[in-house]
Design a protein around this motif. Structure first.
Motif, PDB file in Angstrom:
ATOM      1  N   SER A  54       0.761  -1.387  -0.031  1.00 28.81           N
ATOM      2  CA  SER A  54      -0.093   0.155  -0.120  1.00 28.81           C
ATOM      3  C   SER A  54       0.816   1.174   0.092  1.00 28.81           C
ATOM      4  O   SER A  54       0.243   2.346   0.154  1.00 28.81           O
ATOM      5  N   VAL A  55       2.018   1.052  -0.048  1.00 26.05           N
ATOM      6  CA  VAL A  55       3.056   2.221   0.092  1.00 26.05           C
ATOM      7  C   VAL A  55       2.838   3.245  -1.041  1.00 26.05           C
ATOM      8  O   VAL A  55       2.491   4.452  -0.880  1.00 26.05           O
ATOM      9  N   ASP A  56       2.734   2.832  -2.381  1.00 23.32           N
ATOM     10  CA  ASP A  56       2.519   3.993  -3.431  1.00 23.32           C
ATOM     11  C   ASP A  56       1.192   4.603  -3.468  1.00 23.32           C
ATOM     12  O   ASP A  56       0.906   5.536  -3.652  1.00 23.32           O
ATOM     13  N   ILE A  57       0.191   3.631  -3.186  1.00 23.09           N
ATOM     14  CA  ILE A  57      -1.221   4.031  -3.047  1.00 23.09           C
ATOM     15  C   ILE A  57      -1.476   5.220  -1.977  1.00 23.09           C
ATOM     16  O   ILE A  57      -2.046   6.135  -2.275  1.00 23.09           O
ATOM     17  N   LEU A  58      -0.922   5.004  -0.891  1.00 25.55           N
ATOM     18  CA  LEU A  58      -1.020   5.614   0.238  1.00 25.55           C
ATOM     19  C   LEU A  58      -0.567   7.038  -0.224  1.00 25.55           C
ATOM     20  O   LEU A  58      -0.910   8.174   0.240  1.00 25.55           O
ATOM     21  N   ILE A  59       0.893   7.308  -0.545  1.00 28.29           N
ATOM     22  CA  ILE A  59       1.444   8.630  -0.975  1.00 28.29           C
ATOM     23  C   ILE A  59       0.495   8.992  -2.282  1.00 28.29           C
ATOM     24  O   ILE A  59       0.411  10.533  -2.143  1.00 28.29           O
ATOM     25  N   GLN A  60       0.102   8.297  -3.181  1.00 27.28           N
ATOM     26  CA  GLN A  60      -0.768   8.958  -4.111  1.00 27.28           C
ATOM     27  C   GLN A  60      -1.896   9.311  -3.384  1.00 27.28           C
ATOM     28  O   GLN A  60      -2.537  10.581  -3.880  1.00 27.28           O
ATOM     29  N   GLN A  61      -2.735   8.686  -2.462  1.00 27.96           N
ATOM     30  CA  GLN A  61      -3.976   9.080  -2.015  1.00 27.96           C
ATOM     31  C   GLN A  61      -3.823  10.364  -1.031  1.00 27.96           C
ATOM     32  O   GLN A  61      -4.785  11.264  -1.280  1.00 27.96           O
ATOM     33  N   ARG A  62      -2.744  10.559  -0.393  1.00 29.17           N
ATOM     34  CA  ARG A  62      -2.304  11.543   0.358  1.00 29.17           C
ATOM     35  C   ARG A  62      -2.199  12.837  -0.369  1.00 29.17           C
ATOM     36  O   ARG A  62      -2.674  13.945  -0.169  1.00 29.17           O
ATOM     37  N   GLN A  63      -1.426  12.832  -1.667  1.00 27.00           N
ATOM     38  CA  GLN A  63      -1.266  14.022  -2.286  1.00 27.00           C
ATOM     39  C   GLN A  63      -2.372  14.469  -2.976  1.00 27.00           C
ATOM     40  O   GLN A  63      -3.120  15.620  -3.183  1.00 27.00           O
ATOM     41  N   GLU A  64      -3.507  13.639  -3.570  1.00 26.23           N
ATOM     42  CA  GLU A  64      -4.718  13.800  -4.043  1.00 26.23           C
ATOM     43  C   GLU A  64      -5.529  14.486  -3.124  1.00 26.23           C
ATOM     44  O   GLU A  64      -6.309  15.323  -3.393  1.00 26.23           O
ATOM     45  N   LEU A  65      -5.674  13.863  -1.766  1.00 22.30           N
ATOM     46  CA  LEU A  65      -6.455  14.415  -0.784  1.00 22.30           C
ATOM     47  C   LEU A  65      -6.276  15.846  -0.325  1.00 22.30           C
ATOM     48  O   LEU A  65      -7.086  16.561  -0.361  1.00 22.30           O
ATOM     49  N   ILE A  66      -4.924  16.126  -0.398  1.00 18.89           N
ATOM     50  CA  ILE A  66      -4.555  17.614   0.050  1.00 18.89           C
ATOM     51  C   ILE A  66      -5.010  18.570  -0.970  1.00 18.89           C
ATOM     52  O   ILE A  66      -5.597  19.405  -0.935  1.00 18.89           O
ATOM     53  N   THR A 114     -10.935  10.263   2.093  1.00 22.33           N
ATOM     54  CA  THR A 114     -10.390  10.303   3.593  1.00 22.33           C
ATOM     55  C   THR A 114     -10.526   8.744   3.976  1.00 22.33           C
ATOM     56  O   THR A 114      -9.652   8.502   4.794  1.00 22.33           O
ATOM     57  N   ASN A 115     -11.757   8.583   4.135  1.00 23.83           N
ATOM     58  CA  ASN A 115     -12.229   7.057   4.390  1.00 23.83           C
ATOM     59  C   ASN A 115     -11.291   5.970   3.803  1.00 23.83           C
ATOM     60  O   ASN A 115     -11.044   5.010   4.712  1.00 23.83           O
ATOM     61  N   GLY A 116     -11.047   6.117   2.428  1.00 29.60           N
ATOM     62  CA  GLY A 116     -10.158   5.271   1.997  1.00 29.60           C
ATOM     63  C   GLY A 116      -8.776   5.364   2.408  1.00 29.60           C
ATOM     64  O   GLY A 116      -8.159   4.334   2.450  1.00 29.60           O
ATOM     65  N   ILE A 117      -8.520   6.365   2.861  1.00 28.30           N
ATOM     66  CA  ILE A 117      -6.648   6.460   3.367  1.00 28.30           C
ATOM     67  C   ILE A 117      -6.729   6.071   4.757  1.00 28.30           C
ATOM     68  O   ILE A 117      -6.084   5.280   4.951  1.00 28.30           O
ATOM     69  N   PHE A 118      -7.741   6.272   5.427  1.00 25.84           N
ATOM     70  CA  PHE A 118      -7.777   5.650   6.857  1.00 25.84           C
ATOM     71  C   PHE A 118      -7.929   3.913   6.549  1.00 25.84           C
ATOM     72  O   PHE A 118      -7.164   3.411   7.612  1.00 25.84           O
ATOM     73  N   GLN A 119      -8.632   3.479   5.844  1.00 28.31           N
ATOM     74  CA  GLN A 119      -8.709   2.069   5.749  1.00 28.31           C
ATOM     75  C   GLN A 119      -7.456   1.559   5.301  1.00 28.31           C
ATOM     76  O   GLN A 119      -7.000   0.448   5.615  1.00 28.31           O
ATOM     77  N   THR A 120      -6.696   2.048   4.085  1.00 24.60           N
ATOM     78  CA  THR A 120      -5.566   1.500   3.423  1.00 24.60           C
ATOM     79  C   THR A 120      -4.330   1.657   4.534  1.00 24.60           C
ATOM     80  O   THR A 120      -3.535   0.776   4.665  1.00 24.60           O
ATOM     81  N   ALA A 121      -4.284   2.933   5.252  1.00 20.90           N
ATOM     82  CA  ALA A 121      -3.147   3.054   6.201  1.00 20.90           C
ATOM     83  C   ALA A 121      -3.109   2.292   7.507  1.00 20.90           C
ATOM     84  O   ALA A 121      -2.178   1.821   7.806  1.00 20.90           O
TER      85      ALA A 121
END
Length: 587
Positions: free
Chosen positions: A435-447, A480-487
């Motif tokens: 989930s590393v790459d997914i989290l980095i991408q999700q974080r940037q997109e959410l901001i 955001t809920n997606g990030i929380f579940q992935t992280a």
């Protein structure tokens, strides 16, 4: 001919063409004033709510001012007949029924600046003054009128607005094409307003201002009518022998004013006309920078002709600025059918608000609003929306507000620079390596989504496209809920308890994810205030967001460093209680 406008010399152009808007003026929103011959229904609430949300949204910007007008229309034959049927004085009748509309507005948290009534003394004074102005200008004359009159709509319709239909008894009758209400042919002596003199002016104005009427279909409807049909003069009075409950025509006790001539002027009454207006060189009235006029009118599609033909022409005749815009919304349908007493499918807004809650009802109507097309109401859909608010929005607060996390600490960590290299920490210490790459991408997109959320929603709300605005709002919560579940930050909490060598990095990861979620909760709650004010307030209180930090200036990622204290304390109540679908609960 030349005139001066905003320090510019403008030659050979009518006053109504070169003027439009002063951006520094207060934003003035109005609903139609509601006719008090029956109890309020969900359509009335919808008009109020569209205007209320638009006004509240404007006020989210601390540099802007706004004014909101709603109220009741209290004269006319239908009210006279309803009062006679009950055997009471018309004024007593309207006092009682008008209260029902005011109570509905107060119940569902409609934040109006004035609740106007056409029986208000200042309104009656204004109407008489306006009549006399039009008489002096030569725009009112006496004549005999023959035509198709609709008691329900309280208006005469031209032949091209009439169609035949067969009633329940099998009789062939005539009705209005627009409202589908029956008309009867009658003749009487009335006063007339010279609408026909202004047809070309209005058409010119509309073609120069294609956004004056929204949606486009209603704009095209009016332009088409003015292009193809000659506009007849308008009967603006009724014999006092037939219509008793109305404003008397000045200097003629044998005639009473037509209810629409009276009602439409309420918008000017609220603006204080003629006070706050000065006369220009062409005899036009110019509003002061602090005066609320011109208005943005929010109306139902069944009164578009009155607000988009009659009303602009009245103003043109007086040389008063035309409204800023007319927003024409469609109806709410139940099972694909327009609500009516005869079908027994009228939705009581008080009833559903008391059962499902005020804010869930407000949210549902705004989220499902489409001014161009009729909207579909069902309690199943309302209940589902309420559950989504609880599950996606409320649950995110509950997650980060748990005792294992610390919102205030996460805010401090962000503003002290602890997350500067957080992507390196994600790469090195994420437990689930997939989930590393997914989290980095999700974080940037959410901001990016959080930083642009206000602008995206603002563009939609300004255009009364609340459905798209709420889609943007939901997209941020889903991300955001997606990030929380992935992280899976709870996994790091277990590692810290086990005194893992990387516990500091794990703590930093937890704090960064909590901050991401907290920022989503904070920003979405700021932007939820116009739609669901009480729910948003509870959420912002829960986060400890200062009252002065709840405007659009702070609707940016990382814009508030002061919140979070007490967010993880025990004893916080659930933001929205679970409520069963009433249909199932009653079965």
């Amino acid at each position: 001919m030349a005139t001066r406008y905003n320090n510019m010399i403008i030659r050979s152009r009518p006053w109504y063409i070169f003027k439009r808007l002063n951006s520094t003026k207060p934003f003035f929103t109005s609903t139609p004033i509601f006719y008090v011959n029956a109890a309020p229904h969900i359509g009335h609430l919808y008009s109020m709510l569209l205007a209320d949300v638009r006004t509240r949204w404007e006020k989210l910007d601390p540099n802007k001012k706004a004014y909101f007008l709603t109220g009741t229309d209290e004269h006319g034959l239908k009210i006279q007949a309803a009062a006679e049927k009950q055997g009471i004085d018309p004024k007593l009748f309207v006092d009682q029924v008008s209260t029902n509309f005011k109570d509905l507005a107060n119940l569902v948290n409609i934040d109006y600046d004035r609740f106007i009534r056409t029986t208000d003394a200042d309104h009656i004074t204004l109407v008489r003054h306006f009549w006399e102005m039009m008489m002096e200008k030569g725009y009112i004359y006496q004549g005999s009128h023959k035509g198709w009159y609709c008691v329900s709509d309280e208006t005469f319709y031209p032949d091209n607005q009439i169609e035949e239909f067969v009633n329940k008894e099998g009789e062939t009758k005539k009705r209005s094409i627009e409202t589908k209400n029956e008309v009867v042919y009658q003749e009487e002596n009335n006063y007339f307003f010279k609408l026909s003199e202004f047809q070309s002016q209005l058409l010119t104005f509309l073609k120069s201002n294609p956004d004056f009427i929204k949606p486009k279909s209603k704009y095209e409807l009016i332009v088409n009518e003015l292009t193809k049909n000659k506009l007849p003069d308008l009967s603006i009075s009724r014999p006092a022998s037939r219509l008793k409950w109305s404003i008397e025509v000045p200097n003629d006790p044998t005639q009473k004013m037509y209810v629409w001539f009276d009602a439409l002027l309420n918008y000017l009454t609220a603006a204080g006309f003629p006070q706050g207006f000065t006369l220009g060189e062409q005899g036009q009235y110019i509003t002061s920078p602090t005066n609320i006029w011109p208005a943005t009118h929010v109306i139902g599609k069944d009164i578009v002709r009155f607000h988009c033909i009659y009303w602009p022409i009245f103003l043109m005749a007086a040389k008063i600025d035309l409204p800023r815009q007319v927003i024409v919304h469609s109806h709410w349908l139940v099972d694909g059918v327009k609500m009516s007493k005869s079908l027994g499918n009228v939705i009581d807004p008080v009833d559903i608000s008391k059962y499902y809650g005020i804010d869930p009802v407000r949210f549902f109507l705004i989220e499902n609003s489409n001014i161009a097309d009729d909207c579909k109401f069902s309690e199943v859909a309302l209940s589902s929306t309420r559950d989504m608010l609880l599950g996606k929005y409320g649950n995110l607060f509950m997650r980060i507000g748990a005792k294992n996390f610390n919102v205030r600490e996460s805010v401090q960590d962000y503003h002290s620079g602890k997350f500067t290299n957080i992507e390196d920490t994600i790469k090195a210490h994420t437990i689930n390596r997939d989930s590393v790459d997914i989290l980095i991408q999700q974080r940037q997109e959410l901001i990016e989504k959080l930083d642009s959320l206000y602008e995206r929603m603002n563009e939609n709300f300004v255009n009364f496209d609340s459905m798209k605005a709420m889609q943007s709002w939901w997209s941020v919560l889903d991300a955001t809920n997606g990030i929380f579940q992935t992280a899976e930050p709870w996994l790091y909490a277990k590692k810290i308890k086990q005194d893992d060598p990387s516990k500091q990095e794990y703590a930093n990861l937890i704090s960064s994810y909590v901050f991401m979620c907290a920022e989503t909760c904070r920003i979405t709650s700021i932007l939820l205030q116009p739609i669901a004010p009480e729910l948003a307030e509870r959420m912002l209180d829960r986060l400890g967001v200062a009252k002065d930090n709840r405007n659009s200036t702070f609707a940016k990622f990382g814009a508030d460093s002061s919140y979070g204290a007490g967010a993880n304390d025990k004893g916080h109540k659930v933001p929205l209680e679970k409520v069963e679908l009433r249909i199932e609960a009653e079965s």
